[in-house]
Write a protein that holds these residues in place. Structure first.
Motif, PDB file in Angstrom:
ATOM      1  N   UNK A  53       0.848  -1.179   0.000  1.00 38.55           N
ATOM      2  CA  UNK A  53       0.000   0.000   0.000  1.00 38.55           C
ATOM      3  C   UNK A  53       0.887   1.234   0.000  1.00 38.55           C
ATOM      4  N   UNK A  54       0.709   2.096  -1.006  1.00 38.78           N
ATOM      5  CA  UNK A  54       1.466   3.334  -1.099  1.00 38.78           C
ATOM      6  C   UNK A  54       0.574   4.504  -0.732  1.00 38.78           C
ATOM      7  N   UNK A  55       1.130   5.459   0.016  1.00 33.23           N
ATOM      8  CA  UNK A  55       0.397   6.671   0.340  1.00 33.23           C
ATOM      9  C   UNK A  55       1.392   7.782   0.641  1.00 33.23           C
ATOM     10  N   UNK A  56       0.890   8.993   0.704  1.00 36.06           N
ATOM     11  CA  UNK A  56       1.763  10.141   0.937  1.00 36.06           C
ATOM     12  C   UNK A  56       1.305  10.918   2.165  1.00 36.06           C
ATOM     13  N   UNK A  60       6.373  13.254   5.438  1.00 38.86           N
ATOM     14  CA  UNK A  60       7.270  12.150   5.104  1.00 38.86           C
ATOM     15  C   UNK A  60       7.307  11.808   3.625  1.00 38.86           C
ATOM     16  N   UNK A  61       6.469  12.434   2.818  1.00 32.91           N
ATOM     17  CA  UNK A  61       6.445  12.111   1.393  1.00 32.91           C
ATOM     18  C   UNK A  61       5.818  10.761   1.128  1.00 32.91           C
ATOM     19  N   UNK A  62       6.417   9.983   0.220  1.00 34.62           N
ATOM     20  CA  UNK A  62       5.868   8.691  -0.178  1.00 34.62           C
ATOM     21  C   UNK A  62       6.249   7.624   0.844  1.00 34.62           C
ATOM     22  N   UNK A  63       5.250   6.860   1.274  1.00 34.94           N
ATOM     23  CA  UNK A  63       5.454   5.767   2.219  1.00 34.94           C
ATOM     24  C   UNK A  63       4.908   4.477   1.618  1.00 34.94           C
ATOM     25  N   UNK A  64       5.566   3.362   1.933  1.00 36.86           N
ATOM     26  CA  UNK A  64       5.158   2.048   1.443  1.00 36.86           C
ATOM     27  C   UNK A  64       4.919   1.130   2.637  1.00 36.86           C
ATOM     28  N   UNK A  65       3.755   0.481   2.645  1.00 37.76           N
ATOM     29  CA  UNK A  65       3.398  -0.421   3.741  1.00 37.76           C
ATOM     30  C   UNK A  65       3.189  -1.827   3.185  1.00 37.76           C
ATOM     31  N   UNK A  71       4.245  -4.364  10.185  1.00 34.97           N
ATOM     32  CA  UNK A  71       5.335  -3.512  10.641  1.00 34.97           C
ATOM     33  C   UNK A  71       5.130  -2.076  10.230  1.00 34.97           C
ATOM     34  N   UNK A  72       6.131  -1.233  10.436  1.00 38.04           N
ATOM     35  CA  UNK A  72       5.997   0.190  10.102  1.00 38.04           C
ATOM     36  C   UNK A  72       6.088   0.427   8.601  1.00 38.04           C
ATOM     37  N   UNK A  73       5.486   1.520   8.158  1.00 35.80           N
ATOM     38  CA  UNK A  73       5.621   1.934   6.764  1.00 35.80           C
ATOM     39  C   UNK A  73       7.038   2.440   6.528  1.00 35.80           C
ATOM     40  N   UNK A  74       7.516   2.249   5.297  1.00 35.30           N
ATOM     41  CA  UNK A  74       8.882   2.621   4.939  1.00 35.30           C
ATOM     42  C   UNK A  74       8.848   3.816   3.998  1.00 35.30           C
ATOM     43  N   UNK A  75       9.621   4.844   4.311  1.00 35.59           N
ATOM     44  CA  UNK A  75       9.688   6.024   3.453  1.00 35.59           C
ATOM     45  C   UNK A  75      10.468   5.708   2.182  1.00 35.59           C
ATOM     46  N   UNK A  76       9.947   6.219   1.043  1.00 36.94           N
ATOM     47  CA  UNK A  76      10.620   6.073  -0.252  1.00 36.94           C
ATOM     48  C   UNK A  76      11.194   7.447  -0.588  1.00 36.94           C
ATOM     49  N   UNK A  77      12.379   7.736  -0.078  1.00 36.25           N
ATOM     50  CA  UNK A  77      12.948   9.072  -0.210  1.00 36.25           C
ATOM     51  C   UNK A  77      13.296   9.417  -1.650  1.00 36.25           C
ATOM     52  N   UNK A  78      13.581   8.411  -2.485  1.00 36.75           N
ATOM     53  CA  UNK A  78      13.972   8.670  -3.870  1.00 36.75           C
ATOM     54  C   UNK A  78      12.842   9.287  -4.690  1.00 36.75           C
TER      55      UNK A  78
END
Length: 256
Positions: A53-56, A60-65, A71-78
């Protein structure tokens, strides 16, 4: 950040139980939940080896769950912190992103690599700044190879089937001087995009382009009733069973 109240969470669970039954395994429940979120602006689901699941968020910008692992969502800094996202042609499209200097550019569109939401530099990843039409507002897929992008004063078709040599997609202007009042006012279903603009309601289709759907009386009532100072708060939603698009708004005059 997109959050649900306790009542909304209970309602979501009730909807899934009513549609699929109460004895779902977790992965079945997750698949049903992702199917519901597919139609919600600001949420996108992708499938690689797992369901994601992707959301913004504005911080934090774009996050991926990872729905299966938890677990926690992971930031997609790129991705450079897009304000809005959608998925088309196996690419994540980010709107209103940070530029190469780290400055916010509300006309900057970025795309991820094909089939990889973590890669924003190779394998089809690209970026483009739209010079006219105002700030990017939102967008969504109309088909597997086409999407519609809304700006403040323009609407564009993003088409992967008519791109020129060396390009992955083409942007074609559908409407000028007509855009969207806010990302929340957008909804997508059955190959159509629905929006609220400063002069009423519209639908976009691949074959028919921009179609006004609010009669003169409906548009006039909406524009005379809505709180003009809070147009970005207008919210659209789809009723898939009754094939209805709803818009929720704040009235200019509180009738309570």
């Amino acid at each position: 950040m997109h959050t649900l109240t306790l009542e909304q969470k209970d309602e979501l669970v009730s909807i899934i139980e009513g549609e699929f039954g109460p004895q779902l395994e977790f992965t079945q429940f997750a698949d049903a939940m992702l199917g519901i979120f597919e139609g919600v602006a600001g949420f996108e689901t992708i499938t690689k080896s797992r369901s994601t699941l992707l959301y913004t968020t504005t911080t934090d910008g774009l996050l991926a769950y990872d729905v299966e692992a938890g677990g926690p969502a992971v930031a997609v800094s790129a991705a450079n912190a897009p304000r809005q996202i959608f998925v088309v042609a196996n690419q994540v499209v980010g709107l209103d992103c940070l530029d190469s200097n780290g400055d916010r550019d509300n006309r900057l569109l970025r795309t991820s690599a094909f089939s990889d939401h973590t890669n924003w530099s190779t394998d089809g990843a690209d970026y483009q700044s739209l010079e006219d039409g105002g700030a990017l507002v939102g967008g969504g897929a109309l088909s597997e190879t086409a999407a519609v992008i809304y700006q403040e004063r323009s609407i564009r078709l993003m088409d992967y089937t008519t791109a020129g040599s060396g390009a992955y997609f083409a942007l074609r202007l559908i409407a000028s001087e007509t855009g969207s009042i806010g990302a929340r006012s957008l909804a997508f279903a059955d190959g159509r995009g629905f929006s609220a603009a400063t002069d009423g309601f519209y639908m976009v289709t691949l074959g028919g382009g921009l179609v006004p759907i609010g009669t003169e009386r409906i548009n006039r009532w909406f524009l005379n009733t809505v709180d003009q100072a809070n147009l970005p708060l207008v919210q659209a939603s789809i009723d898939p069973l009754r094939k209805i698009v709803w818009w929720r708004m704040k009235r200019a005059v509180d009738l309570s």
